[in-house]
Scaffold this motif. Structure first.
Motif, PDB file in Angstrom:
ATOM      1  N   VAL A   1      66.288  12.861 -21.293  1.00  0.00           N
ATOM      2  CA  VAL A   1      65.260  12.049 -21.535  1.00  0.00           C
ATOM      3  C   VAL A   1      64.380  13.194 -22.185  1.00  0.00           C
ATOM      4  CG1 VAL A   1      62.826  10.983 -20.931  1.00  0.00           C
ATOM      5  CG2 VAL A   1      65.201  10.244 -19.842  1.00  0.00           C
ATOM      6  N   PHE A   2      64.243  14.401 -21.845  1.00  0.00           N
ATOM      7  CA  PHE A   2      63.737  15.315 -22.199  1.00  0.00           C
ATOM      8  C   PHE A   2      64.200  16.483 -23.607  1.00  0.00           C
ATOM      9  CE2 PHE A   2      60.827  13.359 -18.664  1.00  0.00           C
ATOM     10  CZ  PHE A   2      59.613  12.872 -19.462  1.00  0.00           C
ATOM     11  N   LEU A   3      64.696  16.734 -23.440  1.00  0.00           N
ATOM     12  CA  LEU A   3      65.822  17.415 -23.816  1.00  0.00           C
ATOM     13  C   LEU A   3      66.926  18.109 -24.225  1.00  0.00           C
ATOM     14  CD1 LEU A   3      65.237  20.806 -20.932  1.00  0.00           C
ATOM     15  CD2 LEU A   3      63.828  20.144 -22.598  1.00  0.00           C
ATOM     16  N   LEU A   4      67.723  16.589 -24.455  1.00  0.00           N
ATOM     17  CA  LEU A   4      69.055  16.239 -25.530  1.00  0.00           C
ATOM     18  C   LEU A   4      68.892  15.357 -26.290  1.00  0.00           C
ATOM     19  CD1 LEU A   4      72.018  17.124 -24.763  1.00  0.00           C
ATOM     20  CD2 LEU A   4      72.711  14.548 -24.025  1.00  0.00           C
ATOM     21  N   PRO A   5      68.911  16.448 -27.998  1.00  0.00           N
ATOM     22  CA  PRO A   5      69.169  15.346 -28.176  1.00  0.00           C
ATOM     23  C   PRO A   5      70.575  15.011 -29.087  1.00  0.00           C
ATOM     24  CG  PRO A   5      70.038  17.240 -29.343  1.00  0.00           C
ATOM     25  CD  PRO A   5      69.340  17.835 -27.521  1.00  0.00           C
ATOM     26  N   GLU A   6      70.069  13.919 -30.000  1.00  0.00           N
ATOM     27  CA  GLU A   6      71.342  12.474 -30.922  1.00  0.00           C
ATOM     28  C   GLU A   6      71.956  13.535 -31.811  1.00  0.00           C
ATOM     29  OE1 GLU A   6      73.985  11.216 -30.360  1.00  0.00           O
ATOM     30  OE2 GLU A   6      72.084   9.657 -28.946  1.00  0.00           O
ATOM     31  N   THR A   7      72.759  13.192 -31.694  1.00  0.00           N
ATOM     32  CA  THR A   7      73.830  14.339 -32.523  1.00  0.00           C
ATOM     33  C   THR A   7      74.855  13.082 -33.174  1.00  0.00           C
ATOM     34  OG1 THR A   7      75.755  15.695 -30.890  1.00  0.00           O
ATOM     35  CG2 THR A   7      74.102  16.047 -32.021  1.00  0.00           C
ATOM     36  N   LYS A   8      74.864  11.840 -32.690  1.00  0.00           N
ATOM     37  CA  LYS A   8      75.874  10.986 -33.504  1.00  0.00           C
ATOM     38  C   LYS A   8      75.314  10.855 -35.047  1.00  0.00           C
ATOM     39  CE  LYS A   8      73.981   6.753 -33.357  1.00  0.00           C
ATOM     40  NZ  LYS A   8      73.863   5.073 -33.453  1.00  0.00           N
ATOM     41  N   GLY A   9      76.662  11.117 -35.631  1.00  0.00           N
ATOM     42  CA  GLY A   9      76.521  11.203 -37.233  1.00  0.00           C
ATOM     43  C   GLY A   9      75.839  12.100 -37.620  1.00  0.00           C
ATOM     44  N   VAL A  10      75.979  13.447 -37.427  1.00  0.00           N
ATOM     45  CA  VAL A  10      75.754  14.513 -37.832  1.00  0.00           C
ATOM     46  C   VAL A  10      76.165  14.434 -38.010  1.00  0.00           C
ATOM     47  CG1 VAL A  10      73.618  15.998 -37.490  1.00  0.00           C
ATOM     48  CG2 VAL A  10      73.430  14.309 -36.672  1.00  0.00           C
TER      49      VAL A  10
ATOM     50  N   VAL B   1      81.002   5.993 -28.584  1.00  0.00           N
ATOM     51  CA  VAL B   1      80.525   6.750 -28.329  1.00  0.00           C
ATOM     52  C   VAL B   1      79.420   7.439 -30.543  1.00  0.00           C
ATOM     53  CG1 VAL B   1      82.298   8.294 -29.454  1.00  0.00           C
ATOM     54  CG2 VAL B   1      80.363   9.470 -28.148  1.00  0.00           C
ATOM     55  N   ASP B   2      80.214   6.416 -30.697  1.00  0.00           N
ATOM     56  CA  ASP B   2      80.045   6.950 -32.355  1.00  0.00           C
ATOM     57  C   ASP B   2      78.973   5.519 -33.167  1.00  0.00           C
ATOM     58  OD1 ASP B   2      80.709   9.305 -32.598  1.00  0.00           O
ATOM     59  OD2 ASP B   2      82.608   9.168 -33.196  1.00  0.00           O
ATOM     60  N   LYS B   3      78.785   4.085 -31.858  1.00  0.00           N
ATOM     61  CA  LYS B   3      77.743   3.358 -31.785  1.00  0.00           C
ATOM     62  C   LYS B   3      76.853   3.020 -31.232  1.00  0.00           C
ATOM     63  CE  LYS B   3      82.209   0.493 -32.976  1.00  0.00           C
ATOM     64  NZ  LYS B   3      83.266   1.080 -33.958  1.00  0.00           N
ATOM     65  N   VAL B   4      77.107   3.383 -30.202  1.00  0.00           N
ATOM     66  CA  VAL B   4      75.938   3.455 -29.376  1.00  0.00           C
ATOM     67  C   VAL B   4      75.285   5.175 -29.466  1.00  0.00           C
ATOM     68  CG1 VAL B   4      75.028   3.388 -26.386  1.00  0.00           C
ATOM     69  CG2 VAL B   4      76.634   2.211 -27.877  1.00  0.00           C
ATOM     70  N   GLY B   5      76.471   6.098 -29.285  1.00  0.00           N
ATOM     71  CA  GLY B   5      75.287   7.019 -29.381  1.00  0.00           C
ATOM     72  C   GLY B   5      75.172   7.589 -27.852  1.00  0.00           C
TER      73      GLY B   5
ATOM     74  N   SER C   1      86.588  18.321 -33.062  1.00  0.00           N
ATOM     75  CA  SER C   1      85.671  18.324 -33.402  1.00  0.00           C
ATOM     76  C   SER C   1      85.298  18.936 -34.867  1.00  0.00           C
ATOM     77  CB  SER C   1      84.187  19.132 -32.488  1.00  0.00           C
ATOM     78  OG  SER C   1      84.236  18.995 -31.322  1.00  0.00           O
ATOM     79  N   GLU C   2      86.289  19.980 -35.075  1.00  0.00           N
ATOM     80  CA  GLU C   2      86.496  20.175 -36.187  1.00  0.00           C
ATOM     81  C   GLU C   2      87.458  19.600 -37.524  1.00  0.00           C
ATOM     82  OE1 GLU C   2      85.933  24.937 -35.753  1.00  0.00           O
ATOM     83  OE2 GLU C   2      87.738  24.937 -36.159  1.00  0.00           O
ATOM     84  N   ILE C   3      88.464  19.234 -36.655  1.00  0.00           N
ATOM     85  CA  ILE C   3      89.210  18.434 -38.203  1.00  0.00           C
ATOM     86  C   ILE C   3      88.473  16.946 -37.829  1.00  0.00           C
ATOM     87  CG2 ILE C   3      91.450  19.628 -37.279  1.00  0.00           C
ATOM     88  CD1 ILE C   3      92.244  17.698 -35.475  1.00  0.00           C
ATOM     89  N   ALA C   4      88.060  16.177 -37.102  1.00  0.00           N
ATOM     90  CA  ALA C   4      87.249  14.989 -37.394  1.00  0.00           C
ATOM     91  C   ALA C   4      86.133  14.594 -38.346  1.00  0.00           C
ATOM     92  CB  ALA C   4      87.076  14.350 -35.873  1.00  0.00           C
ATOM     93  N   PRO C   5      86.791  13.236 -38.800  1.00  0.00           N
ATOM     94  CA  PRO C   5      85.668  13.272 -39.736  1.00  0.00           C
ATOM     95  C   PRO C   5      84.119  13.113 -39.504  1.00  0.00           C
ATOM     96  CG  PRO C   5      87.924  11.660 -39.966  1.00  0.00           C
ATOM     97  CD  PRO C   5      87.804  12.359 -38.615  1.00  0.00           C
ATOM     98  N   VAL C   6      83.011  13.132 -39.469  1.00  0.00           N
ATOM     99  CA  VAL C   6      82.133  12.817 -38.926  1.00  0.00           C
ATOM    100  C   VAL C   6      81.729  11.816 -38.400  1.00  0.00           C
ATOM    101  CG1 VAL C   6      80.386  12.377 -41.074  1.00  0.00           C
ATOM    102  CG2 VAL C   6      79.578  13.434 -39.426  1.00  0.00           C
ATOM    103  N   GLN C   7      81.892  10.496 -38.832  1.00  0.00           N
ATOM    104  CA  GLN C   7      81.683   8.982 -38.322  1.00  0.00           C
ATOM    105  C   GLN C   7      82.486   8.980 -37.141  1.00  0.00           C
ATOM    106  OE1 GLN C   7      83.200   9.816 -41.554  1.00  0.00           O
ATOM    107  NE2 GLN C   7      84.995   8.116 -41.985  1.00  0.00           N
ATOM    108  N   HIS C   8      83.846   9.590 -36.942  1.00  0.00           N
ATOM    109  CA  HIS C   8      84.542   8.950 -35.852  1.00  0.00           C
ATOM    110  C   HIS C   8      84.785  10.545 -35.415  1.00  0.00           C
ATOM    111  CE1 HIS C   8      85.834   6.074 -37.562  1.00  0.00           C
ATOM    112  NE2 HIS C   8      86.212   6.346 -38.890  1.00  0.00           N
ATOM    113  N   ARG C   9      84.137  11.660 -35.187  1.00  0.00           N
ATOM    114  CA  ARG C   9      84.156  12.773 -34.376  1.00  0.00           C
ATOM    115  C   ARG C   9      83.473  12.899 -32.993  1.00  0.00           C
ATOM    116  NH1 ARG C   9      79.991  15.449 -36.575  1.00  0.00           N
ATOM    117  NH2 ARG C   9      78.276  15.191 -34.729  1.00  0.00           N
ATOM    118  N   GLY C  10      82.664  11.857 -32.711  1.00  0.00           N
ATOM    119  CA  GLY C  10      82.720  11.798 -31.151  1.00  0.00           C
ATOM    120  C   GLY C  10      83.850  11.204 -30.680  1.00  0.00           C
TER     121      GLY C  10
END
Length: 465
Positions: free
Chosen positions: A424-433, A298-302, A116-125
């Motif tokens: 649905v209620f508790l998990l936020p989306e982290t794609k692209g952050v 994962v980095d396209k759909v989320g 997670s630390e070495i990956a570029p943000v757009q490809h972290r997933g």
């Protein structure tokens, strides 16, 4: 490796002769013939050891870095393979599993954080899911090895367990040539080395913006003298809750119950020993192939959409398996071969959607949701939660199968419904952050979790004792 070994007659004759006698008994209860606490302890002891090791690994990651921690993991794997393959007594088997467990604890702590630390943000997933991909490849290769060694009498099981040294060697030599995480280097005061590592990983010289972001995160992290104390604060509730629940739910899908005991499960349905191992190989192929879907999507759909789709498919597969076994697999005798094949297909459909969702996301999401100051400590809690639940499931599954019979699949199905509501209620989306912007862009914006983020006020600008 273990799941296939526990189905081998030579292994059972040497260490668990009573189970072997029950297995040969024509009238033995299909659901109970493998119910033995020592056999389950052989499997589950690894995860109890990994639980304990994950906290030591967290400290090692912070003090020594991600790279040395990965190297330590490899040495535990090598030692575990030696004890397991050379075992003459049950205690040697258990000790080998415990050493494997230490390796798993150190590896599972260091590798996802490192990726997670070495990956570029757009490809972290996608980069982080490489961890899960190679886990699935390892499971597949282990199934192939078990299928091949099942005909080597009486030492096939020794060959299988000894082959676990091969990935240990790969990990050891890989850790030697590995470039340390820039975040880890800067965190430990090696700013020049950190910037050089970042340039090497990115392949460009213009890394000033990302380097400054890493340095700022490390400076904030240094203000936190006691990461465990920080984890007890209100602002750490969101990432801790998500990290721990993702790991717990990953196990409550029932995946390890199926993957650990796939050969045993297929034997229960009437497959012969070799056929049951072959069926496990088939599920292994499905597991590997489906993980590529996650890498792509994962980095396209989320994250959330993949998890929700999987909940639907896993629920259908689990309830269908339970219904078929409930109606057609009696206490004694075997199942119709056609229906047994249908169950294998349903298991494959179940493994398929797990491999592109809860499998990789269980590691990806906790590794990216903690701020740097609590990242290794928080992730240690997530890893230990996974190991604790894996231990419980591995230790209890065969007994649960004996007492609950086909209803065990409905048990896991009920948890899958709970998991869907959680997403649905508790998990936020982290794609692209960006990983160091999670607090501001995710937790402080979420309708449920934002109320927890106001507690510390301007704490970031203050010294934390």
């Amino acid at each position: 490796m273990t799941s296939g070994v526990t189905a081998m007659d030579d292994f059972l004759i040497k260490f668990f002769p009573k189970i072997h006698e029950r297995k040969l008994h024509a009238k033995e209860d299909n659901y109970c013939k493998y119910d033995d606490q020592m056999l389950q302890l052989f499997t589950s002891s690894l995860y109890l050891a990994a639980l304990v090791a994950s906290f030591g690994a967290s400290k090692a990651c912070t003090v020594f870095g991600r790279k040395p921690t990965i190297m330590v993991a490899s040495t535990f794997f090598l030692a575990g393979a030696g004890f397991s393959a050379g075992a003459e007594h049950k205690w040697m088997l258990i000790l080998g599993r415990i050493l494997f467990g230490f390796g798993v604890g150190f590896g599972n702590e260091a590798v996802p954080v490192f990726l997670s630390e070495i990956a570029p943000v757009q490809h972290r997933g996608a980069v982080n899911i490489l961890f899960q991909l190679f886990v699935t490849i390892g499971i597949f290769i282990a199934n192939l090895v078990n299928y091949s060694t099942s005909t080597i009498h009486p030492y096939g099981w020794r060959v299988s367990l000894g082959c676990a040294a091969v990935p240990g060697l790969v990990l050891f030599f890989g850790s030697i040539i590995l470039t340390e995480s820039p975040t880890s280097l800067v965190e430990r005061g090696k700013d020049t080395d950190g910037k050089a590592a970042l340039k090497k990983i990115r392949g460009v010289d213009e890394v000033d913006a990302e380097y400054e972001e890493i340095k700022k995160a490390c400076e904030l992290a240094k203000e936190v003298k006691q990461p465990l104390k920080k984890l007890m604060k209100r602002s750490s509730v969101p990432p801790m809750t998500i990290g721990i629940l993702m790991q717990i739910f990953q196990q409550l899908t029932g995946i390890n119950a199926i993957m650990f005991y796939a050969p045993v499960l297929f034997q229960t349905m009437g497959f012969k020993n070799d056929a049951s191992l072959l069926s496990a190989v088939i599920t292994g192929i499905v597991n590997v192939a489906s993980t590529f879907v996650s890498i792509y999507a994962v980095d396209k759909v989320g994250r959330r959409k993949l998890l929700l789709q999987a909940c639907v498919q896993m629920f259908i597969a689990q309830t269908s398996i339970g219904a078929i076994l409930l109606v057609h697999l009696k206490t004694t005798g075997t199942m119709n071969s056609g229906l047994a094949a249908v169950v294998v297909v349903l298991v494959c459909l179940y493994v398929m959607c797990f491999a592109w969702s809860w499998g990789p996301m269980g590691w990806l999401i906790p590794s990216e949701t903690f701020p740097l100051e609590t990242r290794t400590a928080g992730f240690a809690f997530a890893v230990s939660s996974n190991m604790l639940m894996t231990f419980v499931i591995a230790q209890a599954f065969l007994s649960m199968l004996c007492h609950m019979r086909a209803f065990i699949f409905f048990f896991f199905s009920a948890w899958i419904l709970v998991m869907g509501l959680f997403v649905v209620f508790l998990l936020p989306e982290t794609k692209g952050v960006p990983i160091d912007s999670i607090v501001e862009r995710v937790w402080k914006q979420h309708p449920v979790w934002k109320k927890f983020m106001d507690d510390d006020g301007d704490e970031k600008n203050q010294q934390i004792a």
